[in-house]
Design an enzyme around this catalytic site. Structure first.
Site, PDB file in Angstrom:
ATOM      1  N   SER A   1       0.791  -1.244   0.000  1.00 33.33           N
ATOM      2  CA  SER A   1       0.000   0.000   0.000  1.00 33.33           C
ATOM      3  C   SER A   1       0.816   1.282   0.000  1.00 33.33           C
ATOM      4  O   SER A   1       0.256   2.363  -0.200  1.00 33.33           O
ATOM      5  CB  SER A   1      -0.937   0.030   1.206  1.00 33.33           C
ATOM      6  OG  SER A   1      -2.021  -0.813   0.964  1.00 33.33           O
TER       7      SER A   1
ATOM      8  N   LYS B   1       0.416   3.371  -2.965  1.00 37.47           N
ATOM      9  CA  LYS B   1      -0.795   4.188  -3.172  1.00 37.47           C
ATOM     10  C   LYS B   1      -0.471   5.687  -3.152  1.00 37.47           C
ATOM     11  O   LYS B   1      -1.163   6.489  -3.772  1.00 37.47           O
ATOM     12  CB  LYS B   1      -1.849   3.854  -2.108  1.00 37.47           C
ATOM     13  CG  LYS B   1      -2.422   2.435  -2.276  1.00 37.47           C
ATOM     14  CD  LYS B   1      -3.419   2.057  -1.198  1.00 37.47           C
ATOM     15  CE  LYS B   1      -4.135   0.775  -1.552  1.00 37.47           C
ATOM     16  NZ  LYS B   1      -3.980  -0.354  -0.681  1.00 37.47           N
TER      17      LYS B   1
ATOM     18  N   TYR C   1      -4.486  -2.455 -10.124  1.00 35.94           N
ATOM     19  CA  TYR C   1      -4.349  -2.295  -8.662  1.00 35.94           C
ATOM     20  C   TYR C   1      -3.377  -3.332  -8.079  1.00 35.94           C
ATOM     21  O   TYR C   1      -2.477  -2.994  -7.306  1.00 35.94           O
ATOM     22  CB  TYR C   1      -5.728  -2.402  -7.990  1.00 35.94           C
ATOM     23  CG  TYR C   1      -5.637  -2.432  -6.483  1.00 35.94           C
ATOM     24  CD1 TYR C   1      -5.468  -1.260  -5.753  1.00 35.94           C
ATOM     25  CD2 TYR C   1      -5.674  -3.644  -5.781  1.00 35.94           C
ATOM     26  CE1 TYR C   1      -5.341  -1.291  -4.370  1.00 35.94           C
ATOM     27  CE2 TYR C   1      -5.551  -3.683  -4.410  1.00 35.94           C
ATOM     28  CZ  TYR C   1      -5.383  -2.511  -3.711  1.00 35.94           C
ATOM     29  OH  TYR C   1      -5.249  -2.545  -2.336  1.00 35.94           O
TER      30      TYR C   1
ATOM     31  N   TYR D   1      -4.517   3.787   8.140  1.00 35.20           N
ATOM     32  CA  TYR D   1      -5.889   3.247   8.303  1.00 35.20           C
ATOM     33  C   TYR D   1      -6.448   3.637   9.674  1.00 35.20           C
ATOM     34  O   TYR D   1      -6.391   4.805  10.030  1.00 35.20           O
ATOM     35  CB  TYR D   1      -5.889   1.717   8.088  1.00 35.20           C
ATOM     36  CG  TYR D   1      -4.968   1.305   6.980  1.00 35.20           C
ATOM     37  CD1 TYR D   1      -5.234   1.695   5.669  1.00 35.20           C
ATOM     38  CD2 TYR D   1      -3.806   0.590   7.217  1.00 35.20           C
ATOM     39  CE1 TYR D   1      -4.377   1.350   4.629  1.00 35.20           C
ATOM     40  CE2 TYR D   1      -2.943   0.249   6.185  1.00 35.20           C
ATOM     41  CZ  TYR D   1      -3.238   0.641   4.899  1.00 35.20           C
ATOM     42  OH  TYR D   1      -2.388   0.305   3.895  1.00 35.20           O
TER      43      TYR D   1
ATOM     44  N   VAL E   1       1.331  -3.792   3.843  1.00 35.72           N
ATOM     45  CA  VAL E   1       1.311  -5.099   4.524  1.00 35.72           C
ATOM     46  C   VAL E   1       2.561  -5.948   4.264  1.00 35.72           C
ATOM     47  O   VAL E   1       2.698  -7.024   4.843  1.00 35.72           O
ATOM     48  CB  VAL E   1       0.042  -5.940   4.203  1.00 35.72           C
ATOM     49  CG1 VAL E   1      -1.190  -5.361   4.830  1.00 35.72           C
ATOM     50  CG2 VAL E   1      -0.131  -6.159   2.719  1.00 35.72           C
TER      51      VAL E   1
HETATM   52  N1  GLN Z   1      -2.394  -5.407  -1.797  1.00 38.53           N
HETATM   53  C1  GLN Z   1      -2.869  -5.280  -0.452  1.00 38.53           C
HETATM   54  C2  GLN Z   1      -4.385  -5.422  -0.433  1.00 38.53           C
HETATM   55  O1  GLN Z   1      -5.024  -4.901  -1.276  1.00 38.53           O
HETATM   56  C3  GLN Z   1      -2.450  -3.945   0.096  1.00 38.53           C
HETATM   57  C4  GLN Z   1      -2.888  -3.754   1.522  1.00 38.53           C
HETATM   58  C5  GLN Z   1      -1.907  -2.996   2.368  1.00 38.53           C
HETATM   59  O2  GLN Z   1      -0.717  -2.909   2.109  1.00 38.53           O
HETATM   60  N2  GLN Z   1      -2.396  -2.494   3.473  1.00 38.53           N
HETATM   61  O3  GLN Z   1      -4.933  -6.076   0.425  1.00 38.53           O
END
Ligand code: GLN
Length: 304
Positions: free
Chosen positions: A63, A66, A188, A240, A258
């Protein structure tokens, strides 16, 4: 302030502590990572670099990408993107579906999965080769053409990404995804699969600590005003439902993934990347959070 000696001290302190996190296993490919990896890399606004531990090993930035995705979309499309995605902290998990129903398919912010999918959709409408163009953007701002998508990680997530599939089709039902949801999901999953080392990561975010300018040639990646706004969203939405906690304990704009990576930056001073794969129950690196908390406490400097 002697940054290297502070980094060394904190790194040693944390190595002595128990790592209370657990590795992400919901993406099968991520479960294969050595959980004991631990690296840190810092680059100052002036270009001084320092790394420790596994800072040269590449890992899945997930993420964190992003933020780079938003940077490209914001640079290309300007403020029009804010009619499709908000800038409010969600207070929910990164993959939550819950608010989309009452918010009529407008994700709260670009750093939760739903929001990043809308940004992917915007870029697909805008670019002829979105995957290639995004990768080139990331390579350019990092100054390294070796950075690539991990096909293995993208495919691994594609196979089991039921919740992300649900998110994308749900947003489509509100007409806030304009393209084929399968194409959006493919983009994505690739965006999330980018691999970088801590060194590459801190370099790639340098422009956000430098008023939008890329370090190597002082080229403008994004305007100063847009860089400030992206930092503001990282400050409020980067972790988050743990964004308030990160702001409280660390006091810097940042973003987690993650894969166990965290990027944080002090505008006009430095960007710092930490990687340790074991996550806390909010999906943020346990040691990464701990390192950055000790870091801004030790150097007695945050944005506040
Ligand atoms: N690719 C992961 C997902 O969509 C990214 C989530 C993350 O890094 N928090 O679940």
């Amino acid at each position: 302030m002697n940054y290297p000696s502070s980094i060394k001290d904190i790194y040693q302190t944390i190595l002595k502590e128990e790592d209370l996190g657990a590795i992400a296993t919901y993406i099968p490919e991520l479960a294969k990572v050595n959980p004991n990896k631990f690296g840190v890399h810092l680059i100052t606004k002036e270009g001084f670099e320092f790394g420790i531990g596994d800072y040269k090993d590449q890992f899945s930035i997930q993420s964190i990408s992003k933020v780079l995705l938003l940077s490209l979309a914001y640079q290309l499309l300007g403020d029009s993107i804010w009619s499709r995605v908000g800038v409010e902290p969600s207070g929910t998990a990164f993959n939550s579906l819950i608010q989309l129903e009452s918010d009529l398919g407008i994700p709260r912010n670009p750093f939760i999965n739903a929001g990043a999918m809308v940004i992917c959709d915007l870029l697909i409408s805008q670019l002829v080769h979105p995957k290639e163009d995004f990768l080139e953007f990331v390579q350019n701002i990092t100054g390294n053409t070796d950075i690539i998508y991990s096909k293995k990680v993208a495919q691994s997530e594609q196979k089991v990404g039921y919740r992300n599939v649900a998110l994308c089709y749900f947003i489509k039902s509100f007409d806030n995804i304009k393209n084929d949801p399968e194409e959006v999901l493919d983009f994505y999953f690739h965006v999330c699969s980018i691999e970088m080392s801590c060194q590459e990561l801190s370099n790639s975010f340098h422009f956000l600590a430098n008023d939008g300018f890329r370090n190597i040639h002082q080229e403008e990646v994004i305007s100063m005003s847009k860089a400030k706004r992206i930092n503001a969203i990282m400050q409020t939405c980067g972790f988050y439902d743990e964004s308030g906690e990160f702001s409280f304990k660390v006091g810097l704009p940042g973003k987690s993934g993650v894969g166990g990576g965290i990027i944080a930056l002090h505008p006009d001073k430095y960007s710092i990347a930490v990687w340790s794969p074991k996550l806390n129950d909010k999906g943020n690196s346990y040691r990464g959070m701990r390192f950055l908390e000790l870091w801004t406490s030790k150097i007695e400097s945050s944005i506040f």
